[in-house]
Motif scaffolding. Structure first.
Motif, PDB file in Angstrom:
ATOM      1  N   ARG A 173       0.864  -1.191   0.000  1.00 17.31           N
ATOM      2  CA  ARG A 173       0.000   0.000   0.000  1.00 17.31           C
ATOM      3  C   ARG A 173       0.894   1.232   0.000  1.00 17.31           C
ATOM      4  NH1 ARG A 173      -3.289  -3.217   4.061  1.00 17.31           N
ATOM      5  NH2 ARG A 173      -4.908  -4.097   2.720  1.00 17.31           N
ATOM      6  N   GLY A 174       0.888   1.924  -1.135  1.00 17.47           N
ATOM      7  CA  GLY A 174       1.705   3.127  -1.270  1.00 17.47           C
ATOM      8  C   GLY A 174       0.860   4.380  -1.131  1.00 17.47           C
ATOM      9  N   ARG A 175       1.482   5.434  -0.628  1.00 18.17           N
ATOM     10  CA  ARG A 175       0.751   6.696  -0.491  1.00 18.17           C
ATOM     11  C   ARG A 175       1.747   7.847  -0.557  1.00 18.17           C
ATOM     12  NH1 ARG A 175       2.048   4.211   3.687  1.00 18.17           N
ATOM     13  NH2 ARG A 175       2.796   5.222   5.564  1.00 18.17           N
ATOM     14  N   VAL A 176       1.252   8.986  -1.009  1.00 18.05           N
ATOM     15  CA  VAL A 176       2.090  10.178  -1.106  1.00 18.05           C
ATOM     16  C   VAL A 176       2.077  10.893   0.237  1.00 18.05           C
ATOM     17  CG1 VAL A 176       2.375  12.390  -2.270  1.00 18.05           C
ATOM     18  CG2 VAL A 176       1.625  10.379  -3.563  1.00 18.05           C
ATOM     19  N   LEU A 177       3.273  11.130   0.798  1.00 13.80           N
ATOM     20  CA  LEU A 177       3.359  11.849   2.075  1.00 13.80           C
ATOM     21  C   LEU A 177       3.499  13.347   1.844  1.00 13.80           C
ATOM     22  CD1 LEU A 177       5.896   9.654   4.057  1.00 13.80           C
ATOM     23  CD2 LEU A 177       3.402   9.660   4.268  1.00 13.80           C
ATOM     24  N   ARG A 178       4.162  13.692   0.747  1.00 11.64           N
ATOM     25  CA  ARG A 178       4.448  15.092   0.468  1.00 11.64           C
ATOM     26  C   ARG A 178       4.527  15.265  -1.043  1.00 11.64           C
ATOM     27  NH1 ARG A 178       4.986  20.232   2.898  1.00 11.64           N
ATOM     28  NH2 ARG A 178       6.066  21.446   1.329  1.00 11.64           N
ATOM     29  N   ALA A 179       3.672  16.127  -1.577  1.00 11.18           N
ATOM     30  CA  ALA A 179       3.597  16.271  -3.026  1.00 11.18           C
ATOM     31  C   ALA A 179       4.171  17.600  -3.468  1.00 11.18           C
ATOM     32  CB  ALA A 179       2.140  16.131  -3.474  1.00 11.18           C
ATOM     33  N   GLY A 180       5.468  17.616  -3.795  1.00 12.80           N
ATOM     34  CA  GLY A 180       6.058  18.781  -4.430  1.00 12.80           C
ATOM     35  C   GLY A 180       5.787  18.718  -5.922  1.00 12.80           C
ATOM     36  N   LYS A 181       6.163  19.778  -6.620  1.00 15.63           N
ATOM     37  CA  LYS A 181       5.894  19.799  -8.060  1.00 15.63           C
ATOM     38  C   LYS A 181       6.812  18.799  -8.781  1.00 15.63           C
ATOM     39  CE  LYS A 181       5.726  22.883 -12.045  1.00 15.63           C
ATOM     40  NZ  LYS A 181       6.381  24.074 -12.644  1.00 15.63           N
ATOM     41  N   THR A 182       8.085  18.843  -8.460  1.00 17.19           N
ATOM     42  CA  THR A 182       9.043  17.959  -9.136  1.00 17.19           C
ATOM     43  C   THR A 182       9.160  16.609  -8.425  1.00 17.19           C
ATOM     44  OG1 THR A 182      10.309  19.912  -9.788  1.00 17.19           O
ATOM     45  CG2 THR A 182      11.432  17.794  -9.970  1.00 17.19           C
ATOM     46  N   LEU A 183       9.226  16.654  -7.100  1.00 15.31           N
ATOM     47  CA  LEU A 183       9.444  15.427  -6.328  1.00 15.31           C
ATOM     48  C   LEU A 183       8.242  15.096  -5.456  1.00 15.31           C
ATOM     49  CD1 LEU A 183      13.140  15.930  -5.105  1.00 15.31           C
ATOM     50  CD2 LEU A 183      12.322  14.692  -7.125  1.00 15.31           C
ATOM     51  N   LYS A 184       7.940  13.840  -5.374  1.00 12.08           N
ATOM     52  CA  LYS A 184       6.918  13.376  -4.427  1.00 12.08           C
ATOM     53  C   LYS A 184       7.569  12.363  -3.490  1.00 12.08           C
ATOM     54  CE  LYS A 184       3.008  14.689  -7.142  1.00 12.08           C
ATOM     55  NZ  LYS A 184       3.860  15.715  -7.832  1.00 12.08           N
ATOM     56  N   ILE A 185       7.318  12.557  -2.191  1.00 11.57           N
ATOM     57  CA  ILE A 185       7.875  11.655  -1.186  1.00 11.57           C
ATOM     58  C   ILE A 185       6.772  10.681  -0.794  1.00 11.57           C
ATOM     59  CG2 ILE A 185       9.101  11.513   1.021  1.00 11.57           C
ATOM     60  CD1 ILE A 185      10.420  13.257  -1.298  1.00 11.57           C
ATOM     61  N   CYS A 186       7.047   9.406  -0.900  1.00 11.66           N
ATOM     62  CA  CYS A 186       6.025   8.388  -0.675  1.00 11.66           C
ATOM     63  C   CYS A 186       6.468   7.382   0.373  1.00 11.66           C
ATOM     64  CB  CYS A 186       5.767   7.613  -1.968  1.00 11.66           C
ATOM     65  SG  CYS A 186       5.154   8.647  -3.301  1.00 11.66           S
ATOM     66  N   ALA A 187       5.479   6.779   1.010  1.00  5.61           N
ATOM     67  CA  ALA A 187       5.738   5.651   1.900  1.00  5.61           C
ATOM     68  C   ALA A 187       4.920   4.479   1.404  1.00  5.61           C
ATOM     69  CB  ALA A 187       5.346   5.996   3.332  1.00  5.61           C
ATOM     70  N   ALA A 188       5.409   3.285   1.645  1.00  7.09           N
ATOM     71  CA  ALA A 188       4.611   2.093   1.374  1.00  7.09           C
ATOM     72  C   ALA A 188       4.776   1.124   2.526  1.00  7.09           C
ATOM     73  CB  ALA A 188       5.035   1.426   0.067  1.00  7.09           C
ATOM     74  N   ASP A 189       3.677   0.468   2.861  1.00  7.92           N
ATOM     75  CA  ASP A 189       3.721  -0.637   3.816  1.00  7.92           C
ATOM     76  C   ASP A 189       3.394  -1.895   3.040  1.00  7.92           C
ATOM     77  OD1 ASP A 189       4.084   1.149   5.943  1.00  7.92           O
ATOM     78  OD2 ASP A 189       1.928   1.479   6.082  1.00  7.92           O
ATOM     79  N   VAL A 190       4.109  -2.962   3.341  1.00  4.36           N
ATOM     80  CA  VAL A 190       3.808  -4.226   2.677  1.00  4.36           C
ATOM     81  C   VAL A 190       3.374  -5.218   3.748  1.00  4.36           C
ATOM     82  CG1 VAL A 190       4.599  -6.011   1.095  1.00  4.36           C
ATOM     83  CG2 VAL A 190       5.584  -3.722   0.957  1.00  4.36           C
ATOM     84  N   PHE A 191       2.250  -5.897   3.475  1.00  4.28           N
ATOM     85  CA  PHE A 191       1.680  -6.841   4.427  1.00  4.28           C
ATOM     86  C   PHE A 191       1.704  -8.237   3.832  1.00  4.28           C
ATOM     87  CE2 PHE A 191      -0.110  -2.706   5.171  1.00  4.28           C
ATOM     88  CZ  PHE A 191      -0.068  -2.577   6.557  1.00  4.28           C
ATOM     89  N   ILE A 192       1.960  -9.211   4.702  1.00  3.98           N
ATOM     90  CA  ILE A 192       1.865 -10.600   4.288  1.00  3.98           C
ATOM     91  C   ILE A 192       0.492 -11.102   4.757  1.00  3.98           C
ATOM     92  CG2 ILE A 192       3.140 -11.403   6.347  1.00  3.98           C
ATOM     93  CD1 ILE A 192       3.498 -13.087   2.966  1.00  3.98           C
ATOM     94  N   VAL A 193      -0.213 -11.761   3.864  1.00  2.00           N
ATOM     95  CA  VAL A 193      -1.598 -12.158   4.124  1.00  2.00           C
ATOM     96  C   VAL A 193      -1.676 -13.661   4.348  1.00  2.00           C
ATOM     97  CG1 VAL A 193      -3.948 -12.128   3.209  1.00  2.00           C
ATOM     98  CG2 VAL A 193      -2.317 -10.333   2.529  1.00  2.00           C
ATOM     99  N   ASN A 194      -2.326 -14.018   5.449  1.00  3.42           N
ATOM    100  CA  ASN A 194      -2.653 -15.416   5.715  1.00  3.42           C
ATOM    101  C   ASN A 194      -4.113 -15.466   6.133  1.00  3.42           C
ATOM    102  OD1 ASN A 194      -0.268 -17.301   5.498  1.00  3.42           O
ATOM    103  ND2 ASN A 194       0.625 -15.614   6.689  1.00  3.42           N
ATOM    104  N   GLY A 195      -4.980 -16.001   5.267  1.00  5.35           N
ATOM    105  CA  GLY A 195      -6.419 -15.994   5.552  1.00  5.35           C
ATOM    106  C   GLY A 195      -6.874 -14.555   5.679  1.00  5.35           C
ATOM    107  N   THR A 196      -7.466 -14.224   6.815  1.00  7.77           N
ATOM    108  CA  THR A 196      -7.967 -12.856   6.991  1.00  7.77           C
ATOM    109  C   THR A 196      -6.965 -11.987   7.753  1.00  7.77           C
ATOM    110  OG1 THR A 196      -9.042 -13.484   9.045  1.00  7.77           O
ATOM    111  CG2 THR A 196     -10.373 -13.627   7.032  1.00  7.77           C
ATOM    112  N   GLU A 197      -5.820 -12.555   8.087  1.00  7.39           N
ATOM    113  CA  GLU A 197      -4.834 -11.813   8.861  1.00  7.39           C
ATOM    114  C   GLU A 197      -3.796 -11.153   7.964  1.00  7.39           C
ATOM    115  OE1 GLU A 197      -2.330 -12.830  12.894  1.00  7.39           O
ATOM    116  OE2 GLU A 197      -1.758 -13.844  11.051  1.00  7.39           O
ATOM    117  N   GLU A 198      -3.466  -9.916   8.298  1.00  9.03           N
ATOM    118  CA  GLU A 198      -2.384  -9.220   7.607  1.00  9.03           C
ATOM    119  C   GLU A 198      -1.319  -8.835   8.623  1.00  9.03           C
ATOM    120  OE1 GLU A 198      -3.686  -5.695   5.635  1.00  9.03           O
ATOM    121  OE2 GLU A 198      -4.966  -6.770   4.225  1.00  9.03           O
ATOM    122  N   ILE A 199      -0.074  -9.134   8.309  1.00  2.00           N
ATOM    123  CA  ILE A 199       1.029  -8.727   9.180  1.00  2.00           C
ATOM    124  C   ILE A 199       1.978  -7.833   8.386  1.00  2.00           C
ATOM    125  CG2 ILE A 199       3.041  -9.536  10.491  1.00  2.00           C
ATOM    126  CD1 ILE A 199       1.510 -12.096  11.072  1.00  2.00           C
TER     127      ILE A 199
END
Lengths: 162, 162, 162, 162
Positions: free
Chosen positions: A112-138
């Motif tokens: 899941r990626g998202r923009v933390l700070r949107a400048g005109k030239t540069l955008k700073i983004c964070a992403a979290d990655v989850f491992i899925v087992n059934g209904t659980e995400e870690i």
């Protein structure tokens, strides 16, 4: 969503129609197809990519290879950023850092990626990655990245002129 | 070459035979096979991985996807580190950062990983990734990573007991 | 020295006189003065900063605080980059990553920054930080950073208009 | 707190009395005193450090130097981690990455560090740094770091035996 999740900034209002350039760009990424990755959610400033477990995606212990984790974190961040760029621009990852915080042992990975700070030239983004087992995400990885917009040259034109 | 360049630490003397655990671990990585990546050089504290261009490995402009670049940089760093660990240990990437400094447009990618600092628990590694066109190599990515040794549990045992 | 080492790009030919804007900018950094840091070498694409040990610069064990290490690594990288920018531009650190690889226990710290890749907007730099004891230098930190040029606004103008 | 803020994982229950080792360690950091930095909040897995604007802390435009931003982000992350370690251990920053996302132009800086993942040997932390003007806080930097526990050697013993 896990309590570990980073909360996204409220995205800027953008005409959802404009996101078509993001979907088209994703569809042109040979690697995403090769990994079996799918673009499962897309909003201005946010993007979610999912990939199911396959033997072809493993590291030496049979878990997802960090390269898969990083690839979908990078694409999710890049497309979150690209969703806030004009359609006649190209998107480029300048750099990222990723921490692998838990074994990627499970049925699927979701970035899941998202923009933390949107400048005109540069955008700073964070992403979290989850491992899925059934209904659980870690939470299994966290990235922080710098994405650049190349103005006046659409992603598809760039390809055809290469 | 600049005098400011980081000098790789003199690797510890290690019986080259002991590098077999590195080759075996690499061979178990499903992703490396799926990408067509090959382990082309291996010395104590150093590792080189190469992958040829395929449509399956591209980003939206037809160049190598950053995910491929990062995957082989990560494996080259991890195995450079693992070559300095005992055979009865496992290797784990804690984190890395990568800067993509030139378009990965060419026939092949080569990642050269090396150990900069070999602590007992953590090894700090750098990798340079070059894009190859004919006899020319251009630096296209630079990474800096932290690799951890998990003592007393061999890579192959870990898999069979998961 | 390993053949894997990143080769610093041959710096662009720049009139050494033009480096005056770098020295002036350094002199305006209140923090460098507060830390006792000195600009000890400056060439196009390269910069060296040195700081002597003081109780005021320590972490909890009496060694140099990582904040000092990172501050001079950042300034050495930023000014290596700025030395390759026009005098009527400003310089800005977008991001960096630093690995602290040995205790910073000694008489002085020296940070050596260099430009690895000089794009028009972004410059990618590396810095090595050494801890000095007598005539011996030990590598204690490595950084990789992204530096941005802000065109058409000189460093000193920017200040006076803030 | 800004809507940009990353949400911290619920910290493990820890006897607040045990946090005394964190306060003592902070008090021994000469650099924090030299910068005028204060430990303004401390909870298990969380730490907040504040520093007021002084000419001594500036970069070339009169704003806070990135070195100050990074120093308090590093200390806030390190002490968030240390608050979850036994009192007879030492704390060490392995590495961090920081993105500087807005000019640090204001009256004070506040760094808020938190543990994202608490392994036995390594703790992965994030910190957000805000620039304060009156009652307004603006996110100006984001860091992601890897912190190590050195078991069986208390912070204060380590100093006295150096």
């Amino acid at each position: 969503m896990s309590k570990h999740t980073v909360k996204a900034r409220k995205p800027l209002a953008i005409n959802a129609a404009s996101l078509e350039h993001v979907r088209e760009s994703f569809a042109r990424q040979g690697l995403m197809k090769h990994l079996g990755a799918e673009l499962v959610a897309l909003h201005p400033g946010e993007c979610e990519i999912r990939v199911a477990h396959l033997q072809e995606l493993t590291q030496q212990h049979g878990y997802f290879h960090a390269g898969v984790t990083a690839s979908i974190a990078d694409s999710a961040s890049g497309y979150a950023a690209y969703s806030m760029m004009p359609a006649d621009s190209s998107v480029l990852t300048v750099e990222y850092k990723i921490n692998l915080v838990a074994p990627a042992k499970g049925e699927a990975l979701i970035a899941r990626g998202r923009v933390l700070r949107a400048g005109k030239t540069l955008k700073i983004c964070a992403a979290d990655v989850f491992i899925v087992n059934g209904t659980e995400e870690i939470l299994c990885a966290i990235s922080l990245s710098t994405i650049m917009a190349l103005a006046g040259l659409s992603d598809s034109q760039r390809r055809s002129t290469k």
